[in-house]
Design an enzyme around this catalytic site. Structure first.
Site, PDB file in Angstrom:
ATOM      1  N   CYS A 144       0.803  -1.221   0.000  1.00 55.17           N
ATOM      2  CA  CYS A 144       0.000   0.000   0.000  1.00 55.17           C
ATOM      3  C   CYS A 144       0.837   1.273   0.000  1.00 55.17           C
ATOM      4  CB  CYS A 144      -0.934   0.015   1.196  1.00 55.17           C
ATOM      5  SG  CYS A 144      -1.981  -1.441   1.248  1.00 55.17           S
ATOM      6  N   LYS A 210      -9.618   0.418   9.321  1.00 51.61           N
ATOM      7  CA  LYS A 210      -9.572  -0.642   8.321  1.00 51.61           C
ATOM      8  C   LYS A 210      -8.759  -1.792   8.889  1.00 51.61           C
ATOM      9  CE  LYS A 210      -8.111  -1.561   3.621  1.00 51.61           C
ATOM     10  NZ  LYS A 210      -7.536  -0.980   2.410  1.00 51.61           N
ATOM     11  N   ARG A 220      -8.881  -8.407  -4.118  1.00 51.35           N
ATOM     12  CA  ARG A 220      -7.486  -8.454  -4.574  1.00 51.35           C
ATOM     13  C   ARG A 220      -7.387  -9.139  -5.923  1.00 51.35           C
ATOM     14  NH1 ARG A 220      -4.644  -9.099   1.386  1.00 51.35           N
ATOM     15  NH2 ARG A 220      -5.471  -7.117   2.150  1.00 51.35           N
ATOM     16  N   GLU A 248      -8.073   5.838  16.111  1.00 49.68           N
ATOM     17  CA  GLU A 248      -7.815   6.125  14.694  1.00 49.68           C
ATOM     18  C   GLU A 248      -8.835   7.113  14.138  1.00 49.68           C
ATOM     19  OE1 GLU A 248      -5.505   5.412  12.569  1.00 49.68           O
ATOM     20  OE2 GLU A 248      -4.536   3.521  13.052  1.00 49.68           O
ATOM     21  N   LYS A 263     -14.283  -0.597   8.050  1.00 52.50           N
ATOM     22  CA  LYS A 263     -14.183  -1.654   7.049  1.00 52.50           C
ATOM     23  C   LYS A 263     -13.402  -2.844   7.590  1.00 52.50           C
ATOM     24  CE  LYS A 263     -11.890  -2.294   2.706  1.00 52.50           C
ATOM     25  NZ  LYS A 263     -10.903  -1.761   1.824  1.00 52.50           N
ATOM     26  N   TYR A 328     -21.338  -3.665  -3.068  1.00 54.54           N
ATOM     27  CA  TYR A 328     -21.481  -4.186  -4.429  1.00 54.54           C
ATOM     28  C   TYR A 328     -22.937  -4.551  -4.716  1.00 54.54           C
ATOM     29  CZ  TYR A 328     -16.474  -4.305  -3.753  1.00 54.54           C
ATOM     30  OH  TYR A 328     -15.187  -3.931  -3.467  1.00 54.54           O
TER      31      TYR A 328
HETATM   32  C1  PBG Z   1      -6.992  -0.832  -0.859  1.00 56.02           C
HETATM   33  C2  PBG Z   1      -8.371  -1.331  -0.707  1.00 56.02           C
HETATM   34  C3  PBG Z   1      -8.765  -2.657  -0.499  1.00 56.02           C
HETATM   35  C4  PBG Z   1     -10.165  -2.637  -0.462  1.00 56.02           C
HETATM   36  C5  PBG Z   1     -10.577  -1.335  -0.675  1.00 56.02           C
HETATM   37  N1  PBG Z   1      -9.452  -0.541  -0.807  1.00 56.02           N
HETATM   38  C6  PBG Z   1      -7.985  -3.890  -0.415  1.00 56.02           C
HETATM   39  C7  PBG Z   1      -6.988  -4.147   0.618  1.00 56.02           C
HETATM   40  O1  PBG Z   1      -6.762  -3.370   1.545  1.00 56.02           O
HETATM   41  O2  PBG Z   1      -6.369  -5.188   0.491  1.00 56.02           O
HETATM   42  C8  PBG Z   1     -11.021  -3.845  -0.230  1.00 56.02           C
HETATM   43  C9  PBG Z   1     -12.411  -3.729  -0.734  1.00 56.02           C
HETATM   44  C10 PBG Z   1     -13.151  -5.014  -0.763  1.00 56.02           C
HETATM   45  O3  PBG Z   1     -12.678  -6.071  -0.314  1.00 56.02           O
HETATM   46  O4  PBG Z   1     -14.272  -4.993  -1.269  1.00 56.02           O
HETATM   47  N2  PBG Z   1      -6.838  -0.051  -2.002  1.00 56.02           N
END
Ligand code: PBG
Length: 342
Positions: A144, A210, A220, A248, A263, A328
């Site tokens: 990231c 997150k 992914r 956070e 998330k 989704y």
């Molecule tokens: C990182 C990001 C991720 C998701 C959203 N932004 C993937 C990760 O952190 O590995 C996951 C979204 C999902 O699983 O629907 N850019």
């Protein structure tokens, strides 16, 4: 000793007779509709779109039936459809033509996300465009941020890269940038970079909370962003921690976040409720890819009723305090809500 129930014995119990009968409020659909404490509205929904290079590409993602990788032209069509259904916003993810060590495509004006922002804002100006901001789709190693000499992530150089990316999205006309990388201090740096360029109207939706989660698996595949080595546990949060989520979230609000995101969603409803209580800004929740795919897979086998499972899942986010829901299932849900009103 007899185990037979004798109704007479109830009289002797020190409990009120049931003059209050909760079932009265569940007796029929109209009563249930009138007494529902929470409901999902189309106004809550945010639709994710995956943008790839090329034209006329609409490639289904194997592990996410019904979700596609889209070239800019096709992303515009889907954005129009979302807008027609009353969905207020889309969130864009980009898969660049090339990935490299330094995520060169992240801040390029001709990147897939930048082009999609421009095209969607000109075709459907009232639809809000959010751009997910992270290096993982752009780096060859799938991490990231930028790596330091030991192969760890260099937090502060990564933050500079993200600020440049945010600026580039802003210059393409984005409404909201959504940093999802979990580097420390990035909200402050992004706010500073945007303001220095006069982009004071661009909002920040911070993925402040997150977790390092197994539920991102299908994403992914969609974004080709599986780390080539190691994992994301040094920057994404550890699942046992909830107090830290509040820390956070508060930190990002102080740094200038306009929205806070939590998330994943389903396994973190307690965290969502805590964060909702702690911050004075709208809280979004991300109903992630793995949560989508498990409902899809089970319902394809006839093991779950998809529509009921989705409705139950989405209303649980409202009950826990979510203001916005990235899912989704956004368009399917918007279609169902529109039908229910008729
Ligand atoms: C990182 C990001 C991720 C998701 C959203 N932004 C993937 C990760 O952190 O590995 C996951 C979204 C999902 O699983 O629907 N850019």
């Amino acid at each position: 000793m007899s185990t037979t129930f004798d109704p007479e014995e109830l009289q002797g119990l020190d409990l009120p007779v049931p003059t209050i009968r909760p079932r009265r409020l569940r007796a029929n659909a109209t009563m249930r509709r009138m007494t529902a404490e929470h409901r999902v509205s189309v106004d809550d929904l945010i639709e994710p779109l995956f943008v790839v290079p090329g034209t006329n590409v609409r490639q289904e993602i194997g592990s996410m039936p019904g979700v596609h990788q889209l070239s800019v032209d096709r992303a515009v069509e889907e954005a129009k459809d979302a807008q027609a259904l009353g969905i207020p916003a889309v969130i864009l993810f980009g898969i660049p033509p090339e990935k490299d060590e330094t995520a060169s495509w992240l801040a390029r004006a001709d990147g897939p996300v930048q082009r999609a922002i421009e095209a969607i804002k000109s075709a459907v100006p009232n639809l809000l465009v959010i751009a997910d901001l992270c290096a993982c789709e752009y780096t060859s190693h799938g991490h990231c941020g930028l790596l330091d000499v030991d192969g760890g992530i260099d937090n502060d150089r990564s933050v500079e890269l993200l600020a440049r990316g945010a600026l580039s999205y802003a210059q393409s006309g984005v409404d909201i940038v959504a940093p999802s990388d979990m580097m420390d201090g990035r909200v402050r740096a992004i706010r500073y970079a945007l303001d220095a360029d006069g982009r004071t109207d661009v909002a920040i939706m911070s993925y402040a909370v997150k977790y390092a989660s197994a539920f991102y698996g299908p994403f992914r595949e969609a974004a080709g962003s599986t780390p080539a080595f190691g994992d994301r546990r040094t920057h994404q949060m550890d699942p046992p921690n909830a107090r830290e989520a509040v820390k956070e979230a508060l930190l990002d609000v102080r740094e200038g976040a306009d929205f806070i995101m939590v998330k994943p969603a389903l396994a973190y409803l307690d965290v969502l409720a805590k964060v909702r209580k702690a911050v004075p800004v709208p809280v979004a929740v991300y109903n992630v890819s793995g949560e989508y795919s498990m409902v899809k897979a089970a319902s394809a086998r006839g093991w779950l009723d998809e529509e009921r499972a989705v409705d139950e899942m989405l209303v649980s986010f409202k009950r826990a305090g979510a203001d916005c829901i990235v899912t989704y299932f956004a368009r399917a849900t918007a279609r169902r809500l529109a039908k229910a009103r008729r």
